[in-house]
Design an enzyme around this catalytic site. Structure first.
Site, PDB file in Angstrom:
ATOM      1  N   TYR A 146       0.861  -1.176   0.000  1.00  0.00           N
ATOM      2  CA  TYR A 146       0.000   0.000   0.000  1.00  0.00           C
ATOM      3  C   TYR A 146       0.896   1.224   0.000  1.00  0.00           C
ATOM      4  O   TYR A 146       1.814   1.321   0.821  1.00  0.00           O
ATOM      5  CB  TYR A 146      -0.892  -0.014   1.243  1.00  0.00           C
ATOM      6  CG  TYR A 146      -1.780   1.202   1.392  1.00  0.00           C
ATOM      7  CD1 TYR A 146      -2.903   1.378   0.593  1.00  0.00           C
ATOM      8  CD2 TYR A 146      -1.504   2.170   2.350  1.00  0.00           C
ATOM      9  CE1 TYR A 146      -3.729   2.490   0.737  1.00  0.00           C
ATOM     10  CE2 TYR A 146      -2.327   3.285   2.506  1.00  0.00           C
ATOM     11  CZ  TYR A 146      -3.430   3.438   1.700  1.00  0.00           C
ATOM     12  OH  TYR A 146      -4.237   4.533   1.851  1.00  0.00           O
ATOM     13  N   ASP A 241       9.449   2.666  -0.702  1.00  0.00           N
ATOM     14  CA  ASP A 241       8.451   3.336   0.136  1.00  0.00           C
ATOM     15  C   ASP A 241       8.766   2.977   1.589  1.00  0.00           C
ATOM     16  O   ASP A 241       8.403   1.898   2.074  1.00  0.00           O
ATOM     17  CB  ASP A 241       7.041   2.880  -0.257  1.00  0.00           C
ATOM     18  CG  ASP A 241       5.971   3.546   0.602  1.00  0.00           C
ATOM     19  OD1 ASP A 241       6.327   4.185   1.615  1.00  0.00           O
ATOM     20  OD2 ASP A 241       4.788   3.412   0.271  1.00  0.00           O
ATOM     21  N   LYS A 269       5.151   9.048   8.646  1.00  0.00           N
ATOM     22  CA  LYS A 269       4.994   8.511   9.995  1.00  0.00           C
ATOM     23  C   LYS A 269       6.053   9.033  10.966  1.00  0.00           C
ATOM     24  O   LYS A 269       5.952  10.154  11.430  1.00  0.00           O
ATOM     25  CB  LYS A 269       4.940   6.984   9.946  1.00  0.00           C
ATOM     26  CG  LYS A 269       3.800   6.497   9.030  1.00  0.00           C
ATOM     27  CD  LYS A 269       3.507   5.050   9.170  1.00  0.00           C
ATOM     28  CE  LYS A 269       2.546   4.529   8.126  1.00  0.00           C
ATOM     29  NZ  LYS A 269       1.126   4.739   8.385  1.00  0.00           N
TER      30      LYS A 269
HETATM   31  N1  HOZ Z   1      -0.424   2.807   6.274  1.00  0.00           N
HETATM   32  C1  HOZ Z   1      -1.457   3.029   7.211  1.00  0.00           C
HETATM   33  C2  HOZ Z   1      -2.243   1.793   7.464  1.00  0.00           C
HETATM   34  N2  HOZ Z   1      -1.592   0.656   7.090  1.00  0.00           N
HETATM   35  C3  HOZ Z   1      -2.270   4.167   6.813  1.00  0.00           C
HETATM   36  C4  HOZ Z   1      -3.198   4.636   7.851  1.00  0.00           C
HETATM   37  C5  HOZ Z   1      -4.522   4.960   7.273  1.00  0.00           C
HETATM   38  O1  HOZ Z   1      -4.828   4.566   6.148  1.00  0.00           O
HETATM   39  O2  HOZ Z   1      -5.277   5.607   7.993  1.00  0.00           O
END
Ligand code: HOZ
Length: 433
Positions: A146, A241, A269
């Site tokens: 993702y 990433d 983050k």
């Molecule tokens: N990468 C985060 C969750 N795996 C993103 C947090 C979100 O989408 O709120």
């Protein structure tokens, strides 16, 4: 269910009237595990407290940023101090350069960087840059990874997209997703095939060097180096990433841990210390193409926001202390191996992984090296386990497709308490089958 959650229940109902699904990001809803998302009132150290006063040991950590623990006094003080001078100027500040230098110091592949406000912005901008410099239209990503919610990346995506079990999203034109090639994670053979077919058109390969949005799935030996070699062979750029892994799996991120030098890196983050800051950066010749130095446009009103920069900079400085990454890795490992031992005692198919300050588990006999394997894990068992852990005061991500995060505030007694809760959860989850 004995925990009182009347207020969370009420607040969830109220939120649903004004906010889609009652949450401002889908991963916060308890859609795949059932029940009521806890509305959080406050957090301190390793623990969060909901509006009903229930306290939980937190392994979500705001999905990664809270590596020092919540409400670290030095981070709060830095933000308070910065706030005295104003909250946003839309003009350069010296602290932005301080943060850029702090990043470069630990990530030598980043010769120049641009601060943005979210991981989505960072990956979207890095790929625009990759397309701009190569003049090629396609990108290659991996199934279950993702990279935020920009149009071309909502294909074969992990995190909330995987949790909801949807292939992508309406509203994303096919013309955009046609430019995204998806290969199985950890599969160099399939990646090579994609390159053989589309090589001349691929601007970049983007990869989570440790996948953390389909659970926690480390790279198999040779995978990342193989990607680098394929990119070199076909003239594509390698984009790591590291929004999740940067400053988390090791000092210097996954690229340091695995000894790979990507062309571009995205960060988020931890780099914002719990406030909205993210970054993308890499080779000087590439980053020099970003406007106003170059011709590839990217901008942001709140980019390099002084409060976010203060939180990020203080966090990075505190992470320079000796032994912090050893401590984080030790905590993750204790939890991963402890969970695996407990599951084995109960005869439950279970596999775990931990890398630095992140870990994950699957109700699957293992190995889990791809999204297809992650999807074979036992969702019903996960749901029961999650519910029991929550009831025992342990807050895990409400999805089987997310990693767990430890912080420096997680003490041995927190880990013991977590494993005690897990012992009960494994037993309970088997009884209630
Ligand atoms: N990468 C985060 C969750 N795996 C993103 C947090 C979100 O989408 O709120």
């Amino acid at each position: 269910m004995t925990t009182k959650i009347a207020r969370s229940r009420r607040e969830f109902r109220r939120a649903q009237r004004s906010i889609p699904g009652g949450v401002n990001s889908p991963v916060r809803a308890f859609g795949s595990v059932g029940g009521i998302p806890r509305f959080i009132a406050k957090a301190k150290g390793a623990r969060i407290t909901d509006v009903d006063g229930n306290e939980y040991i937190d392994y979500v950590g705001s999905w990664g940023p809270m590596i020092l623990g919540h409400a670290h006094p030095k981070v709060l003080a830095a933000v308070r101090e910065a706030m005295k001078s104003g909250t946003s100027f839309g003009a350069p500040t010296t602290r932005e350069t301080d943060l850029a230098e702090a990043v470069r110091k630990v990530l030598p592949s980043i010769e120049k960087l641009r601060l943005v406000s979210s991981g989505t912005e960072a990956t979207m901008s890095a790929l625009r840059l990759a397309r701009g410099v190569t003049g090629r239209p396609r990108i290659l990503k991996f199934d279950g990874c993702y990279h935020g919610h920009s149009d071309g990346l909502l294909v074969g995506a992990g995190s909330g997209v995987a949790t909801l079990g949807i292939p992508g999203s309406p509203g994303v034109p096919k013309a955009m997703t046609d430019l995204t090639i998806v290969a199985p994670y950890n599969d160099l053979g399939a990646t090579r095939e994609a390159f053989v077919r589309w090589g001349e058109q691929i601007a970049a390969v983007i990869v989570e060097p440790v996948a953390g949005n389909m659970g926690c799935v480390p790279p198999v030996p040779g995978f990342l180096a193989g990607l680098g070699a394929l990119c070199d062979e076909f003239g594509a750029l390698l984009v790591f990433d590291e929004v999740m892994t940067g400053f988390r799996v090791a000092r210097g991120g996954a690229q340091r841990l695995y000894g790979i030098r990507p062309d571009l890196t995205t960060l988020g983050k931890v780099v914002g210390g719990g406030l909205p800051a993210a970054a993308y950066g890499g080779r000087r010749d590439l980053m020099s193409r970003i406007a106003p130095e170059g011709d590839i446009y990217q901008a942001g009103t709140l980019s390099g926001n002084p409060l976010a920069v203060a939180a990020g900079l203080t966090t990075l400085r505190l992470l320079e202390a000796k032994g912090v990454y050893e401590t984080l890795a030790k905590s993750s490992k204790i939890l991963a191996t402890g969970l695996a031992d407990l599951a084995r005692e109960q005869g439950i198919p279970f596999t775990t992984a931990s890398v630095g300050g992140m870990f994950g588990f699957f109700f699957h006999p293992g190995p889990v090296e791809s999204f297809a394997q992650a999807q074979q894990s036992d969702a019903a068992r996960f749901r029961r386990f999650f519910a029991s852990m929550l009831e025992s005061g342990v807050y895990l991500a409400p999805s089987a497709y997310e990693a767990a995060f430890v912080s420096l505030a997680h003490r041995p007694r927190d880990l013991d308490q977590t494993l005690e809760a897990a012992r009960k959860a494994f037993r309970r989850s088997e009884k209630s089958r």
